[in-house]
Scaffold this active site. Structure first.
Site, short mmCIF file in Angstrom:
data_model
loop_
_atom_site.label_atom_id
_atom_site.label_comp_id
_atom_site.label_asym_id
_atom_site.label_seq_id
_atom_site.Cartn_x
_atom_site.Cartn_y
_atom_site.Cartn_z
N CYS A 85 -7.80 -3.40 -1.16
CA CYS A 85 -8.14 -2.72 -2.41
C CYS A 85 -8.79 -3.65 -3.43
CB CYS A 85 -6.93 -2.02 -2.99
SG CYS A 85 -5.56 -3.10 -3.49
N HIS A 137 -1.73 -1.72 -6.20
CA HIS A 137 -2.95 -1.11 -5.69
C HIS A 137 -3.93 -0.87 -6.83
CE1 HIS A 137 -5.21 0.83 -2.54
NE2 HIS A 137 -5.40 1.89 -3.30
N HIS A 149 -11.28 3.70 -3.20
CA HIS A 149 -10.35 2.58 -2.95
C HIS A 149 -10.23 2.32 -1.45
CE1 HIS A 149 -6.65 5.12 -1.88
NE2 HIS A 149 -7.63 5.98 -2.08
#
Length: 179
Positions: A85, A137, A149
């Site tokens: 990510c 994240h 993402h």
């Protein structure tokens, strides 16, 4: 003299068609109406917020969306090696704007910049996810409640909705890096 009406005979094929129509109508109207449930997350209205630098935001979004389908790889930070990510975020901003960002989602969350209310998100903002005060994240907001993402092992770079149950539950905030 009184005439008795003669009943008209319905041909067998027409009778069968009429019976089928009646059966279909009966099937459609039989049960209780379903109770309305809560509207799905995708029906949430996301305001349109114009980014401070629309040209830079557009460059970031086009590159990020162009990477959809690239495999996830922990520690990855190029299209050839795959992305995690934060590697995706760092790569897109570095390649498109020559902007060097921290390499981990936790460090990205600490970047100097205003925190953004979810209703004020603009394309190019970074969105963060975690729990119990920990960020784990990050993604790039693209507009209309969606973000791009690199989700997890076995997955690929993709678009998701902030209104999805997992993302909504783990959303921790957003930062604006395009000033």
């Amino acid at each position: 003299m009184h005439k008795t009406p003669v009943p008209r005979l319905i041909p067998p094929l027409a009778r069968l068609a009429a019976l089928l129509c009646l059966a279909l109508l009966a099937a459609c109207g039989g049960g209780k109406a379903p109770r309305p449930s809560a509207p799905p997350a995708s029906t949430q209205v996301w305001p349109t917020v114009v980014p401070n630098d629309p040209q830079a935001a557009n460059a970031v979004l086009m590159r990020a969306i162009g990477l959809v389908g690239t495999p996830y790889r922990y520690g990855g930070n190029t299209p050839e090696s795959g992305f995690d990510c934060s590697g995706l975020v760092a790569y897109v901003y570095r390649e498109m704007l020559d902007l060097k960002l921290p390499r981990t989602s936790r460090d990205l969350a600490a970047v100097q910049g205003p925190k953004i209310d979810p209703q004020r998100l603009a394309p190019g903002d970074l969105v963060f996810f975690g729990d119990r005060g920990n960020v784990f994240h990050v993604g790039i907001y693209v507009g209309e409640g969606r973000f791009v993402h690199a989700p997890s092992t076995g997955g690929t770079v993709r678009l998701d909705s902030l209104g999805g149950s997992y993302w909504k539950q783990h959303y921790t905030g957003a930062k604006r890096v395009l000033h």
